[in-house]
Motif scaffolding. Structure first.
Motif, PDB file in Angstrom:
ATOM      1  N   GLY A   1      12.138   8.801  12.013  1.00 24.32           N
ATOM      2  CA  GLY A   1      11.779   7.368  12.419  1.00 24.32           C
ATOM      3  C   GLY A   1      10.957   6.660  11.023  1.00 24.32           C
ATOM      4  N   GLU A   2      10.024   7.162  10.564  1.00 25.50           N
ATOM      5  CA  GLU A   2       9.053   6.660   9.571  1.00 25.50           C
ATOM      6  C   GLU A   2       9.977   6.540   8.238  1.00 25.50           C
ATOM      7  OE1 GLU A   2       4.725   7.248   9.807  1.00 25.50           O
ATOM      8  OE2 GLU A   2       5.490   9.085  10.848  1.00 25.50           O
ATOM      9  N   VAL A   3      10.811   7.592   7.680  1.00 22.74           N
ATOM     10  CA  VAL A   3      11.599   7.552   6.642  1.00 22.74           C
ATOM     11  C   VAL A   3      12.539   6.241   6.934  1.00 22.74           C
ATOM     12  CG1 VAL A   3      13.295   8.842   5.155  1.00 22.74           C
ATOM     13  CG2 VAL A   3      11.384  10.222   6.288  1.00 22.74           C
TER      14      VAL A   3
ATOM     15  N   LYS B   1       0.870  -1.159   0.029  1.00 21.06           N
ATOM     16  CA  LYS B   1      -0.047  -0.105   0.134  1.00 21.06           C
ATOM     17  C   LYS B   1       1.022   1.271   0.027  1.00 21.06           C
ATOM     18  CE  LYS B   1      -4.062  -1.997   1.262  1.00 21.06           C
ATOM     19  NZ  LYS B   1      -4.050  -3.059   2.286  1.00 21.06           N
ATOM     20  N   LEU B   2       0.301   2.086  -0.519  1.00 19.23           N
ATOM     21  CA  LEU B   2       0.862   3.766  -0.599  1.00 19.23           C
ATOM     22  C   LEU B   2       0.442   4.232   0.944  1.00 19.23           C
ATOM     23  CD1 LEU B   2       2.215   5.367  -2.549  1.00 19.23           C
ATOM     24  CD2 LEU B   2       0.035   6.553  -2.762  1.00 19.23           C
ATOM     25  N   PRO B   3       1.806   4.599   1.778  1.00 19.55           N
ATOM     26  CA  PRO B   3       1.703   4.731   3.220  1.00 19.55           C
ATOM     27  C   PRO B   3       1.163   6.262   3.345  1.00 19.55           C
ATOM     28  CG  PRO B   3       3.735   4.775   2.706  1.00 19.55           C
ATOM     29  CD  PRO B   3       3.284   4.313   1.442  1.00 19.55           C
ATOM     30  N   VAL B   4       0.355   6.449   4.458  1.00 20.80           N
ATOM     31  CA  VAL B   4       0.050   7.796   4.800  1.00 20.80           C
ATOM     32  C   VAL B   4       0.678   7.867   6.271  1.00 20.80           C
ATOM     33  CG1 VAL B   4      -1.576   9.544   5.538  1.00 20.80           C
ATOM     34  CG2 VAL B   4      -2.437   7.444   3.860  1.00 20.80           C
ATOM     35  N   LEU B   5       1.861   8.499   6.165  1.00 19.84           N
ATOM     36  CA  LEU B   5       2.726   8.608   7.339  1.00 19.84           C
ATOM     37  C   LEU B   5       2.240   9.103   8.504  1.00 19.84           C
ATOM     38  CD1 LEU B   5       6.301   9.786   6.172  1.00 19.84           C
ATOM     39  CD2 LEU B   5       5.224   7.554   5.854  1.00 19.84           C
ATOM     40  N   GLU B   6       2.510   8.441   9.858  1.00 23.84           N
ATOM     41  CA  GLU B   6       1.757   8.994  10.941  1.00 23.84           C
ATOM     42  C   GLU B   6       1.678  10.332  11.263  1.00 23.84           C
ATOM     43  OE1 GLU B   6      -0.405   7.114  12.674  1.00 23.84           O
ATOM     44  OE2 GLU B   6      -0.116   5.332  11.459  1.00 23.84           O
ATOM     45  N   CYS B   7       3.143  10.876  11.006  1.00 23.42           N
ATOM     46  CA  CYS B   7       3.449  12.470  11.250  1.00 23.42           C
ATOM     47  C   CYS B   7       2.455  13.207  10.281  1.00 23.42           C
ATOM     48  CB  CYS B   7       4.784  12.583  10.996  1.00 23.42           C
ATOM     49  SG  CYS B   7       5.434  12.318   9.613  1.00 23.42           S
ATOM     50  N   VAL B   8       2.181  12.768   9.190  1.00 28.19           N
ATOM     51  CA  VAL B   8       1.051  13.618   8.257  1.00 28.19           C
ATOM     52  C   VAL B   8      -0.166  13.506   8.809  1.00 28.19           C
ATOM     53  CG1 VAL B   8       0.191  13.433   5.945  1.00 28.19           C
ATOM     54  CG2 VAL B   8       2.771  13.127   6.450  1.00 28.19           C
ATOM     55  N   LYS B   9      -0.736  12.351   9.227  1.00 29.04           N
ATOM     56  CA  LYS B   9      -1.902  12.210   9.996  1.00 29.04           C
ATOM     57  C   LYS B   9      -1.912  13.043  11.107  1.00 29.04           C
ATOM     58  CE  LYS B   9      -2.548   7.265   9.168  1.00 29.04           C
ATOM     59  NZ  LYS B   9      -2.319   5.960   9.722  1.00 29.04           N
TER      60      LYS B   9
ATOM     61  N   VAL C   1       3.829  20.463   5.704  1.00 31.11           N
ATOM     62  CA  VAL C   1       5.424  20.118   5.854  1.00 31.11           C
ATOM     63  C   VAL C   1       5.619  20.984   6.867  1.00 31.11           C
ATOM     64  CG1 VAL C   1       7.328  20.792   4.772  1.00 31.11           C
ATOM     65  CG2 VAL C   1       5.843  19.368   3.270  1.00 31.11           C
ATOM     66  N   ASP C   2       5.095  22.217   6.807  1.00 38.32           N
ATOM     67  CA  ASP C   2       5.351  23.514   7.812  1.00 38.32           C
ATOM     68  C   ASP C   2       5.187  22.853   9.426  1.00 38.32           C
ATOM     69  OD1 ASP C   2       5.868  25.528   9.304  1.00 38.32           O
ATOM     70  OD2 ASP C   2       3.886  26.538   8.729  1.00 38.32           O
ATOM     71  N   ILE C   3       3.911  21.795   9.585  1.00 35.74           N
ATOM     72  CA  ILE C   3       3.762  21.610  10.817  1.00 35.74           C
ATOM     73  C   ILE C   3       4.694  20.377  11.168  1.00 35.74           C
ATOM     74  CG2 ILE C   3       2.166  20.335  12.458  1.00 35.74           C
ATOM     75  CD1 ILE C   3      -0.084  21.856  10.822  1.00 35.74           C
ATOM     76  N   VAL C   4       4.988  19.482  10.386  1.00 35.76           N
ATOM     77  CA  VAL C   4       5.778  18.219  10.741  1.00 35.76           C
ATOM     78  C   VAL C   4       7.066  18.572  10.869  1.00 35.76           C
ATOM     79  CG1 VAL C   4       6.842  16.054   9.811  1.00 35.76           C
ATOM     80  CG2 VAL C   4       4.433  16.575   9.411  1.00 35.76           C
ATOM     81  N   MET C   5       7.699  19.619  10.066  1.00 38.74           N
ATOM     82  CA  MET C   5       9.396  19.967  10.166  1.00 38.74           C
ATOM     83  C   MET C   5       9.424  20.752  11.274  1.00 38.74           C
ATOM     84  SD  MET C   5      10.454  18.213   7.869  1.00 38.74           S
ATOM     85  CE  MET C   5       9.733  17.074   6.425  1.00 38.74           C
TER      86      MET C   5
ATOM     87  N   LEU D   1       6.887  15.818  15.999  1.00 39.00           N
ATOM     88  CA  LEU D   1       6.734  15.242  14.631  1.00 39.00           C
ATOM     89  C   LEU D   1       7.832  15.055  13.681  1.00 39.00           C
ATOM     90  CD1 LEU D   1       3.325  17.120  14.050  1.00 39.00           C
ATOM     91  CD2 LEU D   1       3.557  14.836  14.855  1.00 39.00           C
ATOM     92  N   PHE D   2       8.899  15.971  14.076  1.00 41.11           N
ATOM     93  CA  PHE D   2      10.001  15.921  13.092  1.00 41.11           C
ATOM     94  C   PHE D   2      10.533  14.628  13.405  1.00 41.11           C
ATOM     95  CE2 PHE D   2      14.689  16.312  12.294  1.00 41.11           C
ATOM     96  CZ  PHE D   2      14.399  16.852  10.894  1.00 41.11           C
TER      97      PHE D   2
END
Ligand code: PLP
Ligand code: LMR
Length: 398
Positions: free
Chosen positions: A310-312, A43-51, A295-299, A304-305
Motif C-alpha cells: 500500500g505504501e509503495v 521529505k525522504l519518507p520512513v515507511l510505516e512498515c519499516v518503523k 526486509v525479512d520482517i516486513v516481507m 506488514l507486507f
C-alpha cells in the motif's frame, strides 16, 4: 608515487547532489536530479512498515553477528517471492540461487564478476541510454560494454525494430542488460507484446538476459512490473536478476538488494549459488545485518507486507499525479508543444528532451536541478513546487 593516478571527474548523478546541497538558494531550489522519492512535504519518507519492523528489531536489541555470505534466508525468500511470484515453479524446483547484496549496485557487481569469471569472452550490452553506473560496473568487472538501440527521441518511444535487429547480431552468451520496468533514465518501457518478441530473440540467439529491477511497484504494480522476468523464466531462459529495495522500501542508505540467478537444473543452481557466495566473500564477505532484518520482517509478515505494498502504491500514485500536473501546466503555457510523454512514461524518471544547455540554465537561473542528459526525477515534485518548475521549464524551452 601517485603521479600517474588520474583525476576522477565525479559522478553525473551523485555529484549533482553535492551541488544541490551547497546551493544557498534554499527558498526556491528543487532537486529533480537523483532518483530518490520525496513526499509531498519534500521529505525522504520512513515507511510505516519499516518503523514497525525496526520497533521489533530494537526490542529487545538484536546481537549483531555476521550474517551468512548470502544473507538471511527470509530475505532471500522475499526476493524470490517478489520477483518470480509466490508459487514459482523454478523456485520450488531449486533452480534459483538468490543472495542478499549491497543494494542493486552490489547485485550488479557480484553478477558481473561472476559472469566475467565463468563466461570470459562474453560482452555486455546496455540500452542507449542507460543508468550510467551500469557501464561503470560491468567495465569495472573487466567486461567490454556495448550499447543496443533503445530510446527514440523522435517518437519518445523505443526503436523496437532496430533493437530486435541488433539483438540478432549478438553472439551466444553475450549479456543483455534489460530494465523490466521504469526504465532509467527514460521512463520508456517495452509493452508486453514487445517483451514477448524480444525475449524470443534472446532465446534464439542464446543470449544471457540480465534484468535489473530497481523500481518494482512504481510502474504498473508489483506483479505487473515483474512481467519480463517471469516471462523469461517461463520461456526457460537462464536469467540473472538484480533487484533493489532502496526505492520501494525507502532504505537507500541501508544498501538492500538481491541477486538471483535462474539455472536449467538444481545441480547447476547449487554450484552457481556457491560461486556467488565466494564472489561475495572476496569482495565484502557478508551483507549488513540491519537492512536484512528489516526486509525479512516486513516481507514475511502478511500484515506488514500488505501495508508495504500500500505504501509503495501511494508513492507510485503521487508520482503519477505530479506527472499529470506538470503536463497540464506546461501544456497550458506552451500549447504548441506536446507534453503527453510525461504521463506515458513510467516510474520515477522522465526524459524531457531538454538539452544540456537548457538543463544548465534551469540550474543556474532557477535552482531547478536535473541530470545533464535531460532526465528529471518526477518524485522530487510536489504541489508546492510543480508550477514553479513548469514555469522555469517553459522559460528555457521558449
Ligand atoms: N539499477 C538501476 C536501474 C537504478 O536506477 C539504481 C539506482 O539506484 C540501481 C540499479 C542501484 O540500486 P541501489 O541504489 O540499490 O544500489
Ligand atoms: C539514480 O539513477 O539517480 C539513482 O539510481 C541513484 C544512483 O545511484 O544513481
Amino acid at each position: 608515487m601517485f603521479e600517474h593516478v588520474t583525476a576522477y571527474a565525479g559522478d553525473p548523478i551523485l555529484g549533482l547532489m553535492d551541488k544541490f546541497a551547497n546551493d544557498p538558494r534554499t527558498d526556491i531550489k528543487v532537486n529533480l536530479g537523483v532518483g530518490v522519492y520525496y513526499t509531498e512535504d519534500g521529505k525522504l519518507p520512513v515507511l510505516e512498515c519499516v518503523k514497525a519492523a525496526e520497533a521489533i528489531i530494537a526490542n529487545p536489541p538484536r546481537p549483531r553477528g555476521y550474517l551468512p555470505m548470502d544473507g538471511l534466508p527470509g530475505y532471500r525468500k522475499a526476493c524470490q517471492d517478489l520477483l518470480f511470484g509466490k508459487n514459482s515453479a523454478v523456485v520450488a524446483e531449486g533452480r534459483v540461487a538468490t543472495i542478499a547484496t549491497l543494494g542493486g549496485s552490489g547485485a550488479l557487481k557480484v553478477g558481473a564478476d561472476f559472469i566475467h569469471q565463468w563466461f570470459p569472452t562474453a560482452k555486455c550490452y546496455v540500452s542507449n541510454p542507460t543508468w550510467g553506473n551500469h557501464i561503470s560496473i560491468f567495465e569495472g568487472a573487466g567486461m567490454e560494454v556495448g550499447k543496443y538501440p533503445y530510446y527514440d527521441p523522435a517518437t519518445i518511444g523505443v526503436k523496437f525494430d532496430e533493437l530486435c535487429e541488433f539483438f540478432k547480431t549478438l553472439n551466444e552468451n553475450d549479456v543483455v542488460l534489460l530494465h523490466p520496468c521504469c526504465h532509467n533514465p527514460t521512463g520508456v518501457d517495452l509493452t508486453r507484446e514487445q517483451w514477448d518478441v524480444l525475449l524470443q530473440i534472446v532465446k534464439d540467439q542464446k543470449l544471457i538476459p540480465f534484468m535489473d529491477i530497481a523500481y518494482q511497484g512504481f510502474g504498473e504494480d508489483m506483479d505487473g512490473d515483474a512481467y519480463a522476468i517471469r516471462r523469461a523464466v517461463e520461456m526457460g531462459l537462464p536469467v540473472f536478476v538484480s533487484n533493489s529495495f532502496s526505492k520501494n522500501l525507502s532504505l537507500y542508505g541501508e544498501r538492500v538488494g538481491g541477486l538471483s540467478v535462474v539455472s536449467p537444473t538444481k545441480e547447476e543452481s547449487d554450484k552457481v549459488h556457491g560461486q556467488l557466495k565466494f564472489t561475495v566473500r572476496r569482495i565484502y564477505s557478508s551483507p549488513p545485518a540491519h537492512g536484512n532484518a528489516v526486509v525479512d520482517i516486513v516481507m514475511n509478515d502478511d500484515k506488514l507486507f500488505t501495508q508495504w505494498v500500500g505504501e509503495v502504491y501511494e508513492m507510485r500514485d503521487r508520482i503519477r499525479e505530479m506527472r499529470q500536473k506538470l503536463q497540464d501546466v506546461l501544456s497550458a503555457k506552451l500549447p504548441e508543444r506536446d507534453f503527453s510523454y510525461f504521463t506515458k512514461q513510467q516510474g520515477m524518471f522522465s526524459f524531457t528532451g531538454l538539452t544540456a544547455e537548457q538543463v544548465v540554465r534551469l540550474r543556474d537561473e532557477f535552482a531547478v536541478y536535473m541530470v545533464e542528459n535531460g532526465r528529471m526525477c518526477i518524485a522530487g515534485l510536489n504541489n508546492a513546487n510543480v508550477e514553479y518548475v513548469a514555469n522555469a521549464m517553459a522559460e528555457v524551452l521558449k
